[in-house]
Scaffold this motif. Structure first.
Motif, mmCIF file in Angstrom:
data_model
loop_
_atom_site.group_PDB
_atom_site.id
_atom_site.type_symbol
_atom_site.label_atom_id
_atom_site.label_comp_id
_atom_site.label_asym_id
_atom_site.label_seq_id
_atom_site.Cartn_x
_atom_site.Cartn_y
_atom_site.Cartn_z
ATOM 1 N N GLU A 23 0.588 -1.410 -0.176
ATOM 2 C CA GLU A 23 -0.221 0.211 0.019
ATOM 3 C C GLU A 23 0.759 0.612 -0.034
ATOM 4 O OE1 GLU A 23 -2.751 -0.062 -0.577
ATOM 5 O OE2 GLU A 23 -3.016 -2.662 -0.558
ATOM 6 N N GLU A 39 -3.232 -9.914 -7.270
ATOM 7 C CA GLU A 39 -3.983 -9.203 -7.682
ATOM 8 C C GLU A 39 -3.119 -7.861 -7.045
ATOM 9 O OE1 GLU A 39 -7.222 -6.806 -7.784
ATOM 10 O OE2 GLU A 39 -7.038 -8.496 -8.865
ATOM 11 N N ASN A 40 -2.646 -7.428 -6.441
ATOM 12 C CA ASN A 40 -1.504 -6.059 -5.991
ATOM 13 C C ASN A 40 -0.881 -5.906 -7.397
ATOM 14 O OD1 ASN A 40 -3.103 -6.152 -3.538
ATOM 15 N ND2 ASN A 40 -1.314 -7.067 -2.217
ATOM 16 N N ARG A 76 -3.656 -4.462 -10.108
ATOM 17 C CA ARG A 76 -4.267 -3.180 -9.320
ATOM 18 C C ARG A 76 -3.042 -2.146 -9.536
ATOM 19 N NH1 ARG A 76 -4.800 -1.138 -3.338
ATOM 20 N NH2 ARG A 76 -3.443 -3.453 -3.224
ATOM 21 N N ARG A 108 -3.085 -2.069 -13.398
ATOM 22 C CA ARG A 108 -4.272 -1.204 -13.264
ATOM 23 C C ARG A 108 -4.018 0.362 -14.077
ATOM 24 N NH1 ARG A 108 -6.819 -5.584 -11.480
ATOM 25 N NH2 ARG A 108 -7.575 -4.393 -9.406
ATOM 26 N N ALA A 109 -2.847 0.500 -12.693
ATOM 27 C CA ALA A 109 -3.001 2.098 -12.088
ATOM 28 C C ALA A 109 -2.758 3.071 -13.171
ATOM 29 C CB ALA A 109 -2.896 2.383 -10.466
#
Length: 206
Positions: free
Chosen positions: A104, A133-134, A137, A140-141
């Motif tokens: 994060e 998945e991270n 993600r 995708r950003a």
């Protein structure tokens, strides 16, 4: 009436162990005394602190003999410091950055300034859905992300993993060291090897 006494040299970092002991065994008085090497009244101070301790107590002495008790206090955010700025030309190496808090933090830093991410971890995305998945993600950003498998406690493996990435992406300009293990357990269940395994990625990895 059991008492646990921990005496350490400044700055010292073992007080957290004594706090944990007191939480697990509230009937045991835990006393932590931190002293400089050349304190002229070291023994006297330690004896006095242990005699007066009740519950958990921590005292620190400086070179002038002044006594301090550390306390937790809520601090207001400050904007006086220059913000940490990482740009698209930067390559941020993130150890243990595929999952948890490190992931994060890496995502937040990349979104704020756009640095490229080089993530180092032990898990394989093919067998770890959370990691996969991270990474997806982050992609995708719109972030540039490269994941390399290596154990941070293995110097040769880290060097090999970084060599190819650096050839392609350029030199590492910032490091976010988030590698670690999280295997909770009571103190009474821990052996020396458990402490070594916990400290290894944090200390040896760094």
């Amino acid at each position: 009436s059991a008492r646990f006494l921990l005496v350490q040299r400044g700055p010292g970092g073992a007080a957290s162990l004594a706090r944990t002991l007191h939480l697990e065994y509230p009937d045991v008085t835990a006393c932590v005394v931190t002293l400089p090497d050349d304190h002229p009244r070291a023994v006297e101070c330690v004896v006095d602190e242990l005699a007066a301790a009740d519950g958990f107590m921590e005292a620190r002495y400086d070179a002038e003999g002044r006594r301090f008790e550390p306390v937790l206090a809520l601090s207001e955010p400050t904007t006086s410091r220059e913000p940490l700025v990482l740009g698209p030309e930067d390559l941020l190496l993130v150890t243990g950055g595929g999952k948890g808090i490190a992931a994060e933090c890496a995502l937040a830093l990349a979104r704020a300034g756009g640095p490229r991410l080089l993530i180092l971890g032990r898990s394989s995305p093919a067998s770890d859905p959370e990691l996969a998945e991270n990474l997806a993600r982050m992609s995708r950003a719109g972030l540039t992300v490269r994941y390399e498998m290596a154990d941070v406690t293995d110097r040769a493996a880290v060097a090999a993993a970084l060599a190819g990435a650096v050839r392609e992406l350029g030199p590492v300009t910032a490091v976010l060291h988030g590698a670690g293990v999280n295997v909770p357990g009571l103190l009474e269940t821990l052996e020396v090897d458990d402490f070594r395994r916990t400290l290894a990625p944090k200390l040896d990895g760094a």
